[in-house]
Scaffold this active site. Structure first.
Site, PDB file in Angstrom:
ATOM      1  N   LEU A  30      -0.891  -5.818   6.602  1.00 33.34           N
ATOM      2  CA  LEU A  30      -1.802  -6.949   6.767  1.00 33.34           C
ATOM      3  C   LEU A  30      -2.803  -7.025   5.619  1.00 33.34           C
ATOM      4  O   LEU A  30      -2.980  -8.070   5.000  1.00 33.34           O
ATOM      5  CB  LEU A  30      -2.549  -6.835   8.101  1.00 33.34           C
ATOM      6  N   HIS A  31      -3.463  -5.935   5.333  1.00 30.80           N
ATOM      7  CA  HIS A  31      -4.537  -5.954   4.342  1.00 30.80           C
ATOM      8  C   HIS A  31      -4.030  -6.116   2.914  1.00 30.80           C
ATOM      9  O   HIS A  31      -4.767  -6.576   2.049  1.00 30.80           O
ATOM     10  CB  HIS A  31      -5.407  -4.707   4.500  1.00 30.80           C
ATOM     11  N   ARG A  32      -2.793  -5.769   2.667  1.00 26.77           N
ATOM     12  CA  ARG A  32      -2.201  -6.015   1.340  1.00 26.77           C
ATOM     13  C   ARG A  32      -2.146  -7.498   1.027  1.00 26.77           C
ATOM     14  O   ARG A  32      -2.110  -7.888  -0.131  1.00 26.77           O
ATOM     15  CB  ARG A  32      -0.780  -5.452   1.280  1.00 26.77           C
ATOM     16  N   GLU A  61     -13.116  -5.688  10.732  1.00 29.20           N
ATOM     17  CA  GLU A  61     -12.064  -4.898  10.094  1.00 29.20           C
ATOM     18  C   GLU A  61     -12.058  -3.466  10.597  1.00 29.20           C
ATOM     19  O   GLU A  61     -13.108  -2.835  10.706  1.00 29.20           O
ATOM     20  CB  GLU A  61     -12.254  -4.840   8.573  1.00 29.20           C
TER      21      GLU A  61
END
EC number: 2.3.1.-
Length: 153
Positions: A31-33, A102
């Site tokens: 997700l964070h990529r 986050e």
């Protein structure tokens, strides 16, 4: 419960190192990529400015997890959970509801982070419900599936 601002006594170099660590963690999260720079500015930097974050390293100084939180109004919380809008700088101290923008724990430390937050950070809010929106990448359809998650402090 009153929220008081307690600025962290961190140097610019320490903050930059932690932001770099968050970027390293994001490489291990599908997700964070996918985040673009604007999303990082919106979802991470206010936490550093307000000292509303925990950054975790292992015994060798390698980053293993990051979590931040905002104290939002009920209306803003509901809007964030429904996906009507994203968090903005003025939201981070707009109310008493704890919202987690986050949590990045790609190496399996999520439960440890939550337990640490319960003991060390959110003890005055014991019994309150906390919410977040978790994302899961659906690579086949090139989209993110949103899932609202609640847990108790």
């Amino acid at each position: 419960m009153s929220i008081t601002h307690q600025p962290a006594n961190l140097t610019l170099a320490q903050i930059q190192q932690m932001i770099g660590g968050v970027m390293l963690l994001s490489q291990h999260s599908p997700l964070h990529r996918r985040y673009v720079v604007a999303e990082w500015l919106q979802r991470i930097l206010p936490a550093f400015e307000l000292n509303q974050f925990c950054y975790y390293e292992d015994e060798h100084g390698r980053p293993i997890a990051f979590c931040n939180w905002a104290f939002v109004s009920e209306q803003i919380r509901d809007e964030l959970l429904s996906g009507v809008r994203e968090i903005s700088p003025s939201d981070w101290r707009s109310g008493q509801q704890i919202y987690i923008p986050e949590m990045i724990a790609p190496f399996g430390h999520g439960r440890e982070v939550v337990n640490d937050l319960r003991r060390r950070v959110f003890l005055p809010w014991q019994g309150q419900k906390v919410c977040t929106v978790r994302g899961k990448v659906d690579a086949q359809n090139d989209r993110c599936i949103r899932k609202v998650q609640w847990f108790s402090i």
